[in-house]
Design a protein around this motif. Structure first.
Motif, PDB file in Angstrom:
ATOM      1  N   ALA A  52       7.097 -11.779   7.756  1.00 41.79           N
ATOM      2  CA  ALA A  52       7.285 -11.510   9.179  1.00 41.79           C
ATOM      3  C   ALA A  52       6.164 -10.658   9.737  1.00 41.79           C
ATOM      4  O   ALA A  52       5.621  -9.785   9.059  1.00 41.79           O
TER       5      ALA A  52
ATOM      6  N   GLN B 198      11.125 -15.336  15.052  1.00 40.93           N
ATOM      7  CA  GLN B 198      10.433 -14.583  14.011  1.00 40.93           C
ATOM      8  C   GLN B 198       9.008 -15.102  13.906  1.00 40.93           C
ATOM      9  O   GLN B 198       8.789 -16.268  13.601  1.00 40.93           O
TER      10      GLN B 198
ATOM     11  N   TRP C 146      13.764 -19.817   5.600  1.00 34.74           N
ATOM     12  CA  TRP C 146      14.004 -18.624   6.411  1.00 34.74           C
ATOM     13  C   TRP C 146      13.712 -17.352   5.609  1.00 34.74           C
ATOM     14  O   TRP C 146      13.123 -16.408   6.136  1.00 34.74           O
ATOM     15  N   LYS C 147      14.067 -17.336   4.323  1.00 33.84           N
ATOM     16  CA  LYS C 147      13.781 -16.177   3.471  1.00 33.84           C
ATOM     17  C   LYS C 147      12.269 -15.964   3.370  1.00 33.84           C
ATOM     18  O   LYS C 147      11.782 -14.838   3.482  1.00 33.84           O
TER      19      LYS C 147
ATOM     20  N   GLN D 128      10.927 -14.517   6.601  1.00 30.98           N
ATOM     21  CA  GLN D 128      11.228 -13.095   6.729  1.00 30.98           C
ATOM     22  C   GLN D 128      10.322 -12.249   5.827  1.00 30.98           C
ATOM     23  O   GLN D 128       9.922 -11.150   6.209  1.00 30.98           O
ATOM     24  N   GLU D 129       9.985 -12.758   4.656  1.00 32.04           N
ATOM     25  CA  GLU D 129       9.099 -12.022   3.746  1.00 32.04           C
ATOM     26  C   GLU D 129       7.701 -11.852   4.331  1.00 32.04           C
ATOM     27  O   GLU D 129       6.983 -10.931   3.972  1.00 32.04           O
TER      28      GLU D 129
ATOM     29  N   GLU E 153      17.600 -22.201   4.288  1.00 31.33           N
ATOM     30  CA  GLU E 153      17.749 -20.796   3.900  1.00 31.33           C
ATOM     31  C   GLU E 153      16.544 -20.318   3.085  1.00 31.33           C
ATOM     32  O   GLU E 153      16.078 -19.196   3.254  1.00 31.33           O
TER      33      GLU E 153
ATOM     34  N   VAL F  70       5.219 -15.090  12.181  1.00 31.61           N
ATOM     35  CA  VAL F  70       4.721 -15.021  10.811  1.00 31.61           C
ATOM     36  C   VAL F  70       3.307 -14.450  10.841  1.00 31.61           C
ATOM     37  O   VAL F  70       2.495 -14.842  11.677  1.00 31.61           O
TER      38      VAL F  70
ATOM     39  N   ARG G 173       5.597 -19.452  14.006  1.00 31.98           N
ATOM     40  CA  ARG G 173       6.825 -18.823  14.481  1.00 31.98           C
ATOM     41  C   ARG G 173       7.996 -19.748  14.205  1.00 31.98           C
ATOM     42  O   ARG G 173       7.862 -20.958  14.198  1.00 31.98           O
TER      43      ARG G 173
END
Length: 158
Positions: free
Chosen positions: A125, A139, A118-119, A122-123, A115, A141, A80
């Protein structure tokens, strides 16, 4: 008491703190700082705090007190990431492949790397594990080998 040097403050506090009172009085360790840090690191301690003997007490950051942390570098699976404006991102880490929690770390990397991480988070998530409360700015994972893995520093746990 704030304007008294560290050494004199310690002597006063030593006389005030009662044995077995629930407050632990840390002993001063005079000597070579590198040797002391090495021993603390080998003992699995979080680190050491060095203070100038004559420094008055001041709240907030100061150059008279120095906190030196022990770290290890390794590769972990992300469980997370918490990300709030104005704060460093915070990651929960697991042993790769097992999702066994091993610790946490502040993500203190440059903006570009942050960044990028973080990308990737998110991919991949996913929902929080069962019985875990939802937290704002968090978020989770998804488990599995496709989860992002990064070489991150984490604090040693005793």
């Amino acid at each position: 008491m704030r304007d008294i040097g560290c050494k004199a403050r310690r002597e006063i506090l030593y006389g005030i703190i009662k044995p077995n009172s629930g407050i632990q009085f840390s002993e001063a360790l005079p000597g070579d700082p590198k040797s002391i840090f090495y021993l603390a690191d080998q003992a699995g301690l979080e680190g050491i705090v060095s203070k100038r003997a004559d420094s008055p007490y001041r709240s907030g950051p100061t150059s008279n007190w120095l906190k030196t942390k022990s770290f290890i570098i390794d590769e972990f699976e992300l469980l997370r990431v918490e990300r709030e404006p104005g704060k460093a991102a915070f990651a929960l880490l697991a042993e790769p492949g097992t999702r066994k929690y091993v610790g946490s770390a502040f993500v203190s990397v440059n903006r570009e790397m942050r960044e990028r991480l973080w990308k990737r988070v998110q991919e991949h998530a996913g929902p929080p594990p069962k019985d875990m409360p939802k937290r704002p700015a968090t978020q989770w994972v998804k488990p599995g080998n496709q989860s992002p893995r990064e070489a991150l520093a984490r604090r040693r746990r005793p």
